[in-house]
Design a protein around this motif. Structure first.
Motif, PDB file in Angstrom:
ATOM      1  N   THR A 149       0.798  -1.384  -0.233  1.00 34.46           N
ATOM      2  CA  THR A 149       0.002  -0.165   0.130  1.00 34.46           C
ATOM      3  C   THR A 149       0.777   1.150   0.033  1.00 34.46           C
ATOM      4  O   THR A 149       1.548   1.369   0.700  1.00 34.46           O
ATOM      5  CB  THR A 149      -0.941   0.073   1.274  1.00 34.46           C
ATOM      6  N   ILE A 150       0.676   1.919  -1.061  1.00 33.78           N
ATOM      7  CA  ILE A 150       1.313   3.347  -0.979  1.00 33.78           C
ATOM      8  C   ILE A 150       0.534   4.415  -0.817  1.00 33.78           C
ATOM      9  O   ILE A 150      -0.648   4.467  -0.902  1.00 33.78           O
ATOM     10  CB  ILE A 150       2.227   3.477  -2.443  1.00 33.78           C
ATOM     11  N   THR A 151       1.130   5.526  -0.498  1.00 30.18           N
ATOM     12  CA  THR A 151       0.375   6.833  -0.204  1.00 30.18           C
ATOM     13  C   THR A 151       0.143   7.772  -1.400  1.00 30.18           C
ATOM     14  O   THR A 151       1.536   8.077  -2.011  1.00 30.18           O
ATOM     15  CB  THR A 151       0.792   7.550   1.055  1.00 30.18           C
ATOM     16  N   HIS A 157      -4.234  11.432 -15.728  1.00 27.52           N
ATOM     17  CA  HIS A 157      -3.256  12.736 -15.975  1.00 27.52           C
ATOM     18  C   HIS A 157      -3.172  13.691 -14.802  1.00 27.52           C
ATOM     19  O   HIS A 157      -1.807  13.850 -14.347  1.00 27.52           O
ATOM     20  CB  HIS A 157      -3.961  13.726 -17.158  1.00 27.52           C
ATOM     21  N   ASP A 158      -4.083  13.641 -13.994  1.00 29.31           N
ATOM     22  CA  ASP A 158      -3.751  14.410 -12.452  1.00 29.31           C
ATOM     23  C   ASP A 158      -2.861  13.967 -11.810  1.00 29.31           C
ATOM     24  O   ASP A 158      -2.106  14.556 -11.150  1.00 29.31           O
ATOM     25  CB  ASP A 158      -5.134  14.710 -12.037  1.00 29.31           C
ATOM     26  N   VAL A 159      -2.929  12.535 -11.567  1.00 32.18           N
ATOM     27  CA  VAL A 159      -2.333  11.937 -10.659  1.00 32.18           C
ATOM     28  C   VAL A 159      -0.756  11.799 -10.984  1.00 32.18           C
ATOM     29  O   VAL A 159       0.209  11.935 -10.198  1.00 32.18           O
ATOM     30  CB  VAL A 159      -2.656  10.412 -10.330  1.00 32.18           C
ATOM     31  N   GLY A 161       5.478  14.779  -5.416  1.00 28.33           N
ATOM     32  CA  GLY A 161       5.885  13.509  -4.260  1.00 28.33           C
ATOM     33  C   GLY A 161       5.947  12.268  -4.680  1.00 28.33           C
ATOM     34  O   GLY A 161       6.143  11.492  -4.239  1.00 28.33           O
ATOM     35  N   LEU A 162       5.439  12.016  -6.164  1.00 22.83           N
ATOM     36  CA  LEU A 162       5.154  10.632  -6.355  1.00 22.83           C
ATOM     37  C   LEU A 162       6.035  10.336  -7.659  1.00 22.83           C
ATOM     38  O   LEU A 162       5.522   9.223  -8.148  1.00 22.83           O
ATOM     39  CB  LEU A 162       3.713  10.476  -6.988  1.00 22.83           C
TER      40      LEU A 162
END
Ligand code: PLP
Length: 525
Positions: A93-95, A418-420, A425-426
């Protein structure tokens, strides 16, 4: 107390786990469910540091008695199933967004890069174990070994995950029917490049519905397939549902260990991209066992039969439009693994809810089980004859008490990818379109209920669905699809393929003939 299994339509009770797995679908057309959902032991909080495999063992032993599968064998089956995953924690699980408390449960680290591996790796090893044991007994008695023919119709992911789970297994032949030209090129390569002799891919002229029609035809006349036992890899198998319960626990404990989630004060919702309702049903079992999940969010694409049910209490198959000659028309979307007209495992949820709602009105355990099945039969009969049924308000209230629903369009799916990708930070995280539906629903829900943690389930690796991903990210400077294509998938293009072409005029008889011929080759020796 460990439950045995019963059919949602009331035709079988007291069925062993082994029989439920080997039969797949119950003889009365219903689906097998555990007669009662086991509760967690009081010290379940101590599971927080267990590995995925250990967690799977704790959960599965609550459903599978050791008299059926001795513990050391169950451990070995689980180990074999998850040793094939590429990351040690199997389903990390990632944030995605710390502030909004949105997390992502990555379920695509198995051999075919799709969440179905979690269930089908377990199923393959389980089937092998049962058959080996049965055949040893038969051989001792001087009888022939049993051979299983496992068939599946697929629009992509089920086929490759099923093949991967069963390739090379003894006493099993697997046949996968897929619509010619209608699965993604990666998916087709994944299925047809598997070299094992017990794997057969049938490319069928027609649609996914045609493939499913052929599959139903095979099951409607099982005797035509004698002397072989016929079973299916489609998500009706109860072992697939049980195997999926583990990752809800794994995700919960992962958040607890990270310190991001405080179990004594924080609350959590899971958002699940849903097609046949198998994945989210496992979440429902986890919740009923006692995992403190506040709500399960049913996230659908534009094939929204489930979303419409949660809005209205009416479950209605949409009529075909225009020149479509099929019984109903599935809309082709960017998330093809969720393009379903009827959601097969929903029948299981209806049974559990009917048990609570109508079972409370009668006395006696047997009566409660029967009244639930009689309601399910009534709804299924209406669905068959009128393509729809409606439930009473108290049933809808029960469904809404534990679930909510969201419908996500193709345009919104692409926008979320597109947004993500741009979230800071990712490092440019790339979602596949199915996962993007879960994330979109989680974002919406978090806007309305910001105090909750949200975990969206990520069901496929983006490289499997290049079309949607490229559409969403084509404008991004520096995005190259080849950068996200794992080497395991890029090598497939160069491998030799084996595929049997089924022409329209070959029909059901043609498919049967192919199966008999191929199985005949291996069982004669
Ligand atoms: C099968 C699948 C789903 C839907 O899961 P259900 O259990 O059918 O609801 C979602 N995403 C992907 C990538 C899948 O392969």
């Amino acid at each position: 107390m460990i439950a045995s299994f019963l059919s949602t339509r009331g035709g079988s009770y007291g069925v062993s786990f082994e029989e439920a797995v080997l039969q797949g679908l119950a003889p009365d057309g219903g689906l097998f469910v555990p007669e009662s959902i086991p509760s967690l032991p009081c010290d379940w909080n101590n599971w927080v540091d267990l590995s995925f495999e250990e967690l799977a063992f704790e959960i599965l032993t609550l459903y599978i008695p050791s008299t059926e599968i001795p513990h050391q064998f169950l451990k070995a089956i689980i180990h074999q199933a998850y040793a094939s995953f590429r990351v040690p924690d199997v389903t990390p699980t990632i944030t995605l967004d710390n502030e909004r408390k949105i997390h992502l449960l990555e379920l695509f680290h198995g051999p075919t890069f799709a969440f179905k591996d979690i269930a089908l790796q377990f199923f393959g090893n389980l089937l092998e174990f049962f058959l080996e044991r049965r055949n040893q007994t038969l051989q001792k008695a001087g009888q022939d070994r049993e051979h299983y023919v496992v068939v599946g119709a697929t629009s992509g992911d089920t086929g490759s995950a099923g093949i991967e789970g069963l390739r090379g297994k003894k006493d099993v032949s697997v046949f996968v029917l897929f619509p010619t030209g209608r699965v993604s090129s990666v998916q087709e390569a994944q299925m047809t490049t598997v070299p094992d002799a017990n794997v057969h891919c049938l490319s069928v002229d027609g649609t996914f519905d045609d493939c499913q029609g052929l599959l139903k035809g095979l099951f409607a006349d099982r005797s035509a397939m004698a002397p072989f036992n016929l079973t299916s890899i489609n998500s009706i198998n109860v072992s697939r549902i049980l195997a999926q319960v583990t990752f809800y626990f794994a995700s919960y404990f992962s958040l607890v260990r990270s310190g991001k989630f405080n179990p004594s004060s924080d609350q959590i919702k899971f958002s699940v991209p849903t097609g046949n309702f198998g994945d989210i049903l496992a979440g429902f079992l986890a919740k009923r066992m006692g995992l403190p999940i506040s709500q399960l969010i049913v996230a659908t694409n534009e094939n929204d039969i489930l979303h419409r049910f949660w809005q209205t209490g009416t479950y209605e198959k949409l009529k075909s439009t225009g020149s479509n000659t099929h019984a109903g028309a599935v809309k082709e979307t960017m998330s093809p693994a969720m393009d379903v007209l009827i959601s097969s495992n929903f029948e299981r949820l209806l049974w559990f809810l009917a048990y609570d709602v109508y079972g409370s009105e009668v006395d006696g355990e047997r009566e409660k089980l029967q009244v639930a099945s009689s309601m399910v039969r009534q709804w299924q009969a209406a669905l068959k004859s009128e393509d729809r049924f409606s439930v009473e308000q108290k049933m809808l209230n029960a469904a809404r008490a534990e679930f909510s629903s969201q419908r996500v369009s193709d345009a919104e799916t692409l926008a979320t990818i597109h947004d993500v990708y741009q979230w800071t930070g990712l490092k440019h995280y790339v979602l596949d379109p199915h996962s993007a539906i879960g994330v979109t629903a989680a974002i919406r829900s978090a806007e309305a209920a910001p105090s909750f943690h949200h975990v969206a389930l990520s069901t496929a690796h983006p490289a499997k669905f290049s079309h949607a991903v490229e559409l969403a990210l084509s404008e991004e400077q520096g995005f190259l699809f080849s950068d996200i294509l794992p080497p395991q998938l890029s090598v497939l293009e160069k491998l030799p393929r084996r595929v049997i072409h089924v022409k329209r005029r070959d029909g059901l008889d043609g498919v049967r003939k192919i199966i008999m011929e191929e199985v005949g080759k291996v069982t004669k020796t």
